[in-house]
Design a protein around this motif. Structure first.
Motif, PDB file in Angstrom:
ATOM      1  N   ALA A  45       0.857  -1.187   0.748  1.00  0.00           N
ATOM      2  CA  ALA A  45      -0.288   0.233  -0.438  1.00  0.00           C
ATOM      3  C   ALA A  45       0.706   1.064   0.422  1.00  0.00           C
ATOM      4  O   ALA A  45       0.266   2.381  -0.315  1.00  0.00           O
ATOM      5  CB  ALA A  45      -0.736  -0.146   1.199  1.00  0.00           C
ATOM      6  N   THR A  46       2.659   0.936   0.372  1.00  0.00           N
ATOM      7  CA  THR A  46       2.468   1.921   0.107  1.00  0.00           C
ATOM      8  C   THR A  46       3.261   3.030  -1.178  1.00  0.00           C
ATOM      9  O   THR A  46       3.329   2.127  -2.168  1.00  0.00           O
ATOM     10  CB  THR A  46       4.291   1.924   1.031  1.00  0.00           C
ATOM     11  OG1 THR A  46       4.769   1.223  -0.102  1.00  0.00           O
ATOM     12  CG2 THR A  46       4.123   1.172   2.137  1.00  0.00           C
ATOM     13  N   THR A  47       4.027   4.281  -1.058  1.00  0.00           N
ATOM     14  CA  THR A  47       3.804   4.771  -2.513  1.00  0.00           C
ATOM     15  C   THR A  47       5.463   4.042  -3.216  1.00  0.00           C
ATOM     16  O   THR A  47       5.282   4.232  -4.571  1.00  0.00           O
ATOM     17  CB  THR A  47       3.887   6.614  -2.513  1.00  0.00           C
ATOM     18  OG1 THR A  47       3.130   6.709  -2.014  1.00  0.00           O
ATOM     19  CG2 THR A  47       4.576   7.296  -3.757  1.00  0.00           C
ATOM     20  N   ALA A  48       6.505   3.486  -2.028  1.00  0.00           N
ATOM     21  CA  ALA A  48       6.975   3.219  -3.062  1.00  0.00           C
ATOM     22  C   ALA A  48       7.097   2.164  -3.354  1.00  0.00           C
ATOM     23  O   ALA A  48       7.403   2.034  -4.252  1.00  0.00           O
ATOM     24  CB  ALA A  48       8.007   3.314  -1.257  1.00  0.00           C
ATOM     25  N   TYR A  49       6.448   1.462  -2.663  1.00  0.00           N
ATOM     26  CA  TYR A  49       5.764  -0.504  -3.761  1.00  0.00           C
ATOM     27  C   TYR A  49       5.092   0.282  -5.085  1.00  0.00           C
ATOM     28  O   TYR A  49       5.192  -0.559  -6.263  1.00  0.00           O
ATOM     29  CB  TYR A  49       5.206  -1.013  -2.522  1.00  0.00           C
ATOM     30  CG  TYR A  49       4.719  -2.422  -2.757  1.00  0.00           C
ATOM     31  CD1 TYR A  49       5.797  -3.480  -2.216  1.00  0.00           C
ATOM     32  CD2 TYR A  49       4.145  -2.437  -3.785  1.00  0.00           C
ATOM     33  CE1 TYR A  49       5.343  -4.479  -3.030  1.00  0.00           C
ATOM     34  CE2 TYR A  49       4.075  -3.988  -4.743  1.00  0.00           C
ATOM     35  CZ  TYR A  49       4.272  -5.064  -3.634  1.00  0.00           C
ATOM     36  OH  TYR A  49       3.792  -6.051  -4.305  1.00  0.00           O
ATOM     37  N   ILE A  50       4.778   1.032  -4.591  1.00  0.00           N
ATOM     38  CA  ILE A  50       3.429   0.829  -6.040  1.00  0.00           C
ATOM     39  C   ILE A  50       4.240   1.530  -7.451  1.00  0.00           C
ATOM     40  O   ILE A  50       4.322   1.216  -8.578  1.00  0.00           O
ATOM     41  CB  ILE A  50       2.153   1.892  -5.703  1.00  0.00           C
ATOM     42  CG1 ILE A  50       1.037   1.526  -4.083  1.00  0.00           C
ATOM     43  CG2 ILE A  50       1.311   2.114  -6.578  1.00  0.00           C
ATOM     44  CD1 ILE A  50      -0.098   2.305  -3.933  1.00  0.00           C
ATOM     45  N   GLY A  51       5.076   3.058  -7.176  1.00  0.00           N
ATOM     46  CA  GLY A  51       5.712   3.395  -7.832  1.00  0.00           C
ATOM     47  C   GLY A  51       6.370   2.349  -8.046  1.00  0.00           C
ATOM     48  O   GLY A  51       7.130   2.118  -9.235  1.00  0.00           O
ATOM     49  N   THR A  52       7.588   1.835  -7.669  1.00  0.00           N
ATOM     50  CA  THR A  52       8.248   0.876  -7.791  1.00  0.00           C
ATOM     51  C   THR A  52       7.811  -0.647  -8.659  1.00  0.00           C
ATOM     52  O   THR A  52       8.466  -1.219 -10.144  1.00  0.00           O
ATOM     53  CB  THR A  52       9.256   0.256  -6.968  1.00  0.00           C
ATOM     54  OG1 THR A  52       9.886   1.347  -5.992  1.00  0.00           O
ATOM     55  CG2 THR A  52      10.710  -0.395  -7.578  1.00  0.00           C
ATOM     56  N   HIS A  53       7.119  -1.062  -8.212  1.00  0.00           N
ATOM     57  CA  HIS A  53       6.171  -2.208  -8.379  1.00  0.00           C
ATOM     58  C   HIS A  53       6.279  -1.740 -10.055  1.00  0.00           C
ATOM     59  O   HIS A  53       5.404  -2.521 -11.380  1.00  0.00           O
ATOM     60  CB  HIS A  53       4.676  -3.118  -8.062  1.00  0.00           C
ATOM     61  CG  HIS A  53       4.476  -3.737  -8.578  1.00  0.00           C
ATOM     62  ND1 HIS A  53       3.272  -3.897  -9.570  1.00  0.00           N
ATOM     63  CD2 HIS A  53       5.269  -4.896  -7.848  1.00  0.00           C
ATOM     64  CE1 HIS A  53       3.072  -5.498  -9.354  1.00  0.00           C
ATOM     65  NE2 HIS A  53       4.193  -5.903  -9.196  1.00  0.00           N
ATOM     66  N   TYR A  54       5.065  -0.804 -10.427  1.00  0.00           N
ATOM     67  CA  TYR A  54       4.563  -0.180 -11.915  1.00  0.00           C
ATOM     68  C   TYR A  54       6.270  -0.107 -12.540  1.00  0.00           C
ATOM     69  O   TYR A  54       5.458  -0.509 -13.771  1.00  0.00           O
ATOM     70  CB  TYR A  54       4.222   1.173 -11.925  1.00  0.00           C
ATOM     71  CG  TYR A  54       3.438   2.020 -12.776  1.00  0.00           C
ATOM     72  CD1 TYR A  54       1.894   0.949 -13.509  1.00  0.00           C
ATOM     73  CD2 TYR A  54       3.285   2.435 -13.709  1.00  0.00           C
ATOM     74  CE1 TYR A  54       1.393   0.855 -14.524  1.00  0.00           C
ATOM     75  CE2 TYR A  54       2.159   2.593 -14.642  1.00  0.00           C
ATOM     76  CZ  TYR A  54       1.753   2.190 -15.043  1.00  0.00           C
ATOM     77  OH  TYR A  54       0.706   2.534 -16.171  1.00  0.00           O
ATOM     78  N   GLU A  55       6.824   0.422 -12.121  1.00  0.00           N
ATOM     79  CA  GLU A  55       8.148   0.696 -13.004  1.00  0.00           C
ATOM     80  C   GLU A  55       8.316  -0.717 -13.443  1.00  0.00           C
ATOM     81  O   GLU A  55       8.868  -0.929 -14.897  1.00  0.00           O
ATOM     82  CB  GLU A  55       9.030   1.563 -12.323  1.00  0.00           C
ATOM     83  CG  GLU A  55       8.644   3.368 -12.257  1.00  0.00           C
ATOM     84  CD  GLU A  55       9.645   3.482 -11.603  1.00  0.00           C
ATOM     85  OE1 GLU A  55      10.672   3.032 -10.711  1.00  0.00           O
ATOM     86  OE2 GLU A  55       9.272   4.816 -10.971  1.00  0.00           O
ATOM     87  N   TYR A  56       8.318  -1.289 -12.830  1.00  0.00           N
ATOM     88  CA  TYR A  56       9.189  -2.502 -12.989  1.00  0.00           C
ATOM     89  C   TYR A  56       8.325  -3.872 -14.024  1.00  0.00           C
ATOM     90  O   TYR A  56       8.699  -4.172 -15.297  1.00  0.00           O
ATOM     91  CB  TYR A  56       9.413  -3.991 -11.900  1.00  0.00           C
ATOM     92  CG  TYR A  56      11.009  -3.093 -11.181  1.00  0.00           C
ATOM     93  CD1 TYR A  56      12.021  -3.165 -12.346  1.00  0.00           C
ATOM     94  CD2 TYR A  56      10.818  -3.583 -10.128  1.00  0.00           C
ATOM     95  CE1 TYR A  56      12.828  -2.779 -11.891  1.00  0.00           C
ATOM     96  CE2 TYR A  56      12.692  -2.890  -9.512  1.00  0.00           C
ATOM     97  CZ  TYR A  56      13.560  -3.060  -9.952  1.00  0.00           C
ATOM     98  OH  TYR A  56      14.686  -2.968  -9.617  1.00  0.00           O
ATOM     99  N   THR A  57       6.629  -3.725 -14.573  1.00  0.00           N
ATOM    100  CA  THR A  57       5.530  -4.199 -14.320  1.00  0.00           C
ATOM    101  C   THR A  57       6.381  -3.514 -15.935  1.00  0.00           C
ATOM    102  O   THR A  57       6.145  -4.314 -17.239  1.00  0.00           O
ATOM    103  CB  THR A  57       4.062  -3.762 -14.025  1.00  0.00           C
ATOM    104  OG1 THR A  57       4.533  -3.938 -12.519  1.00  0.00           O
ATOM    105  CG2 THR A  57       3.153  -3.787 -14.545  1.00  0.00           C
TER     106      THR A  57
END
Length: 323
Positions: free
Chosen positions: A66-78
């Motif tokens: 739920a953190t911004t860091a997770y969401i942003g990084t996960h999306y970049e790698y996706t």
């Protein structure tokens, strides 16, 4: 009357599902030098380099999804993983000094010897994307890393929502070659648009194929895939396999195997690039994979022989001095 450049998105239909293979580790530095690919900036993390390694890292460190860091990084790698299926090889550069750039890399279009540099911004926002994001992407052209300021780079803006009319108009007006992609958080590509400047850069053969899975009757479930001259875009795995085969042929033409001593390979490449800076193994066509003539090759071999002799003389001189 204001004349707007057109927005392109050429469609074809297919019911074949889109697969999303895993990312690979970066190309070897020798291969990058040989094919004149720019060296990416240092990776912002030593703990992960693609989507699977990031998910493993997040699980290991209990990083909340739920953190911004997770969401942003996960999306970049996706995005990195999804675009690999369309001949993109991308490197994450997000961080404090990223100048707004999330991914940089190269796009290996079919029958094109030199890949296009790409600068990618990923906007994993729940709200509609506004035209100011296009202007933000335009600003990254002047702040892109060394190796991405060649004049033939393309800016790519990626988000999980469809482009609004404001975004489409901003793309059309832009003097920069820009591409818009709608990629959902699960990696499904839903929309691709590009402007006239991108078309002028050499994307004439680019098109979009609409794909439906056999079990999805709902039109909203459609995915799209990039195609080139009506044919499926090669996966980056295929491109890298071809590069590896050509690299081996190029080395063998000099009497060095691809598994040979790294020093010998590097010294050969140093000599070739010093004497003939434009030389690069040819990926397209048949026959020879080099542009060098027999006379050119003789100059390279002479240079290597002279260097070896000089090193021998230096070694002998040092040996006599020590005795």
């Amino acid at each position: 009357m204001t004349l707007h450049l057109p927005i392109y998105s050429v469609f074809r239909f297919n019911i074949t599902p889109i697969s999303r293979p895993q990312c690979r580790r970066p190309l070897h530095s020798f291969t990058r030098r040989l094919f004149k690919l720019p060296s990416p900036p240092p990776h912002p993390s030593s703990h992960h380099y693609d989507l699977p390694s990031f998910v493993a890292y997040a699980n290991r460190t209990s990083l909340s999804a739920a953190t911004t860091a997770y969401i942003g990084t996960h999306y970049e790698y996706t995005v990195q993983q999804t675009l690999r299926s369309s001949a993109f090889t991308l490197h994450r550069v997000g961080g404090r000094d990223d100048a707004g750039i999330d991914l940089v890399g190269t796009w290996h279009l079919p029958h094109r010897e030199h890949p296009i540099r790409v600068i990618v911004q990923c906007k994993s926002l729940k709200t509609k994307l506004s035209p100011n994001l296009v202007r933000e992407l335009e600003g990254t052209f002047h702040q892109s890393p060394v190796g991405w300021r060649t004049g033939d780079e393309v800016g790519v803006l990626v988000g999980p929502r469809e482009a609004t009319k404001g975004v489409r108009d901003a793309l059309a007006r832009s003097k920069y070659p820009l591409i818009w992609m709608m990629i959902e958080r699960d990696g499904a590509m839903r929309q691709v648009l590009w402007n006239g400047r991108a078309e002028q850069l050499g994307l004439v053969g680019l098109g979009v194929e609409v794909r439906y899975s056999a079990e999805d009757a709902d039109s909203s479930a459609k995915k799209v895939a990039l195609i080139w001259d009506g044919e499926e875009m090669p996966h980056m795995d295929q491109v890298e396999s071809e590069m590896s085969a050509v690299e081996e042929r190029w080395l063998c033409s000099w009497g060095i195997s691809s598994s040979g001593v790294e020093r010998n390979k590097s010294e050969l490449l140093d000599a070739v690039q010093r004497l003939f800076p434009e030389e690069k193994p040819l990926l397209s066509g048949t026959g020879t994979c080099s542009t060098l003539s027999d006379t050119d090759r003789a100059k390279v071999l002479q240079s290597l022989s002279s260097k070896e002799f000089a090193q021998y003389e230096e070694k002998e001189g040092t040996s006599h001095a020590s005795t």
